[in-house]
Motif scaffolding. Sequence first.
Motif, PDB file in Angstrom:
ATOM      1  N   LEU A  88      18.300  32.310  -6.438  1.00  0.00           N
ATOM      2  CA  LEU A  88      17.661  33.337  -7.271  1.00  0.00           C
ATOM      3  C   LEU A  88      18.609  33.791  -8.378  1.00  0.00           C
ATOM      4  N   GLU A  89      19.885  33.903  -8.050  1.00  0.00           N
ATOM      5  CA  GLU A  89      20.863  34.409  -9.020  1.00  0.00           C
ATOM      6  C   GLU A  89      21.212  33.405 -10.114  1.00  0.00           C
ATOM      7  N   ASP A  90      20.667  32.208 -10.041  1.00  0.00           N
ATOM      8  CA  ASP A  90      20.859  31.246 -11.125  1.00  0.00           C
ATOM      9  C   ASP A  90      19.882  31.493 -12.272  1.00  0.00           C
ATOM     10  N   THR A  91      18.932  32.375 -12.056  1.00  0.00           N
ATOM     11  CA  THR A  91      17.971  32.702 -13.099  1.00  0.00           C
ATOM     12  C   THR A  91      18.690  33.241 -14.327  1.00  0.00           C
ATOM     13  N   ALA A  92      18.448  32.609 -15.464  1.00  0.00           N
ATOM     14  CA  ALA A  92      19.135  32.995 -16.699  1.00  0.00           C
ATOM     15  C   ALA A  92      18.619  32.124 -17.835  1.00  0.00           C
ATOM     16  N   VAL A  93      19.003  32.497 -19.033  1.00  0.00           N
ATOM     17  CA  VAL A  93      18.847  31.604 -20.173  1.00  0.00           C
ATOM     18  C   VAL A  93      20.113  30.771 -20.267  1.00  0.00           C
ATOM     19  N   TYR A  94      19.960  29.475 -20.331  1.00  0.00           N
ATOM     20  CA  TYR A  94      21.094  28.558 -20.376  1.00  0.00           C
ATOM     21  C   TYR A  94      21.290  28.054 -21.803  1.00  0.00           C
ATOM     22  N   TYR A  95      22.527  28.120 -22.241  1.00  0.00           N
ATOM     23  CA  TYR A  95      22.878  27.703 -23.590  1.00  0.00           C
ATOM     24  C   TYR A  95      23.892  26.572 -23.532  1.00  0.00           C
ATOM     25  N   CYS A  96      23.704  25.585 -24.375  1.00  0.00           N
ATOM     26  CA  CYS A  96      24.721  24.554 -24.525  1.00  0.00           C
ATOM     27  C   CYS A  96      25.548  24.853 -25.772  1.00  0.00           C
ATOM     28  N   SER A  97      26.751  24.369 -25.746  1.00  0.00           N
ATOM     29  CA  SER A  97      27.659  24.560 -26.870  1.00  0.00           C
ATOM     30  C   SER A  97      28.572  23.356 -26.965  1.00  0.00           C
ATOM     31  N   ILE A  98      28.908  22.972 -28.194  1.00  0.00           N
ATOM     32  CA  ILE A  98      29.803  21.834 -28.381  1.00  0.00           C
ATOM     33  C   ILE A  98      30.820  22.140 -29.478  1.00  0.00           C
ATOM     34  N   ASP A  99      31.940  21.466 -29.384  1.00  0.00           N
ATOM     35  CA  ASP A  99      32.934  21.446 -30.454  1.00  0.00           C
ATOM     36  C   ASP A  99      32.931  20.040 -31.048  1.00  0.00           C
ATOM     37  N   SER A 100      32.726  19.949 -32.334  1.00  0.00           N
ATOM     38  CA  SER A 100      32.612  18.630 -32.932  1.00  0.00           C
ATOM     39  C   SER A 100      33.364  18.534 -34.243  1.00  0.00           C
ATOM     40  N   ILE A 101      33.638  17.317 -34.615  1.00  0.00           N
ATOM     41  CA  ILE A 101      34.174  17.006 -35.932  1.00  0.00           C
ATOM     42  C   ILE A 101      33.265  15.938 -36.522  1.00  0.00           C
ATOM     43  N   TYR A 102      32.749  16.204 -37.717  1.00  0.00           N
ATOM     44  CA  TYR A 102      31.796  15.260 -38.276  1.00  0.00           C
ATOM     45  C   TYR A 102      32.058  15.020 -39.758  1.00  0.00           C
ATOM     46  N   ALA A 111      34.946  20.642 -38.939  1.00  0.00           N
ATOM     47  CA  ALA A 111      35.025  21.061 -37.541  1.00  0.00           C
ATOM     48  C   ALA A 111      34.023  22.183 -37.314  1.00  0.00           C
ATOM     49  N   GLU A 112      33.279  22.086 -36.251  1.00  0.00           N
ATOM     50  CA  GLU A 112      32.219  23.076 -36.025  1.00  0.00           C
ATOM     51  C   GLU A 112      32.020  23.323 -34.539  1.00  0.00           C
ATOM     52  N   ARG A 113      31.742  24.559 -34.227  1.00  0.00           N
ATOM     53  CA  ARG A 113      31.291  24.924 -32.889  1.00  0.00           C
ATOM     54  C   ARG A 113      29.812  25.263 -33.009  1.00  0.00           C
ATOM     55  N   SER A 114      29.000  24.585 -32.252  1.00  0.00           N
ATOM     56  CA  SER A 114      27.554  24.736 -32.362  1.00  0.00           C
ATOM     57  C   SER A 114      26.968  25.245 -31.055  1.00  0.00           C
ATOM     58  N   TRP A 115      25.839  25.953 -31.182  1.00  0.00           N
ATOM     59  CA  TRP A 115      25.143  26.510 -30.016  1.00  0.00           C
ATOM     60  C   TRP A 115      23.686  26.072 -30.031  1.00  0.00           C
ATOM     61  N   GLY A 116      23.172  25.805 -28.845  1.00  0.00           N
ATOM     62  CA  GLY A 116      21.759  25.541 -28.708  1.00  0.00           C
ATOM     63  C   GLY A 116      20.973  26.839 -28.674  1.00  0.00           C
ATOM     64  N   GLN A 117      19.660  26.708 -28.687  1.00  0.00           N
ATOM     65  CA  GLN A 117      18.790  27.883 -28.781  1.00  0.00           C
ATOM     66  C   GLN A 117      18.549  28.550 -27.440  1.00  0.00           C
ATOM     67  N   GLY A 118      18.973  27.911 -26.368  1.00  0.00           N
ATOM     68  CA  GLY A 118      18.763  28.484 -25.041  1.00  0.00           C
ATOM     69  C   GLY A 118      17.482  27.975 -24.404  1.00  0.00           C
ATOM     70  N   THR A 119      17.581  27.745 -23.124  1.00  0.00           N
ATOM     71  CA  THR A 119      16.406  27.329 -22.346  1.00  0.00           C
ATOM     72  C   THR A 119      16.372  28.147 -21.065  1.00  0.00           C
ATOM     73  N   GLN A 120      15.202  28.659 -20.721  1.00  0.00           N
ATOM     74  CA  GLN A 120      15.060  29.579 -19.602  1.00  0.00           C
ATOM     75  C   GLN A 120      14.940  28.850 -18.277  1.00  0.00           C
ATOM     76  N   LEU A 121      15.748  29.262 -17.322  1.00  0.00           N
ATOM     77  CA  LEU A 121      15.599  28.816 -15.933  1.00  0.00           C
ATOM     78  C   LEU A 121      15.231  30.025 -15.104  1.00  0.00           C
ATOM     79  N   THR A 122      14.134  29.929 -14.398  1.00  0.00           N
ATOM     80  CA  THR A 122      13.708  30.978 -13.482  1.00  0.00           C
ATOM     81  C   THR A 122      13.614  30.402 -12.089  1.00  0.00           C
ATOM     82  N   VAL A 123      14.368  30.984 -11.190  1.00  0.00           N
ATOM     83  CA  VAL A 123      14.323  30.572  -9.785  1.00  0.00           C
ATOM     84  C   VAL A 123      13.591  31.665  -9.021  1.00  0.00           C
ATOM     85  N   SER A 124      12.458  31.312  -8.479  1.00  0.00           N
ATOM     86  CA  SER A 124      11.624  32.316  -7.822  1.00  0.00           C
ATOM     87  C   SER A 124      10.728  31.640  -6.797  1.00  0.00           C
ATOM     88  N   SER A 125      10.462  32.375  -5.733  1.00  0.00           N
ATOM     89  CA  SER A 125       9.539  31.849  -4.724  1.00  0.00           C
ATOM     90  C   SER A 125       8.136  32.365  -4.974  1.00  0.00           C
TER      91      SER A 125
END
Length: 125
Positions: A88-102, A111-125
């Motif tokens: 249940l406590e894993d419920t959250a919005v999950y974000y990815c992030s990367i460090d890249s050189i392009y 050089a850039e640090r980028s973030w994703g928009q977030g994806t919701q995980l809901t753990v519930s019975s």
Amino acid sequence: VQLQASGGGLVQPGGSLRLSCTASGSFRSITINGMEWYRQAPGKRRELVTTITRGGISDYADSVKGRFTISRDNAKNTVYLQMNSLKLEDTAVYYCSIDSIYYTAYDGPHAERSWGQGTQLTVSS
């Protein structure tokens, strides 16, 4: 560099889910170094869940060790998060992030640090 995260959803306790996050953009070439997953639960600060180096060395928050696995496909510019034995406590919005050189068609390196928009995980019975 844009990050597109996907794979979130509603899962019962004990279940599994896999998140994906892919980098894209108008670059001629890109080298992604560190890739990370963070999460933010309602009313809480964003926390680092797991990281992985370009060479595949990973590290995890104590709360997810043994249950979550981070992996990456450098050819696809994608990072994955396999989540098992969800709680249940894993419920959250999950974000990815990367460090890249392009490089673009015109210049670089950038050089850039980028973030994703977030994806919701809901753990519930």
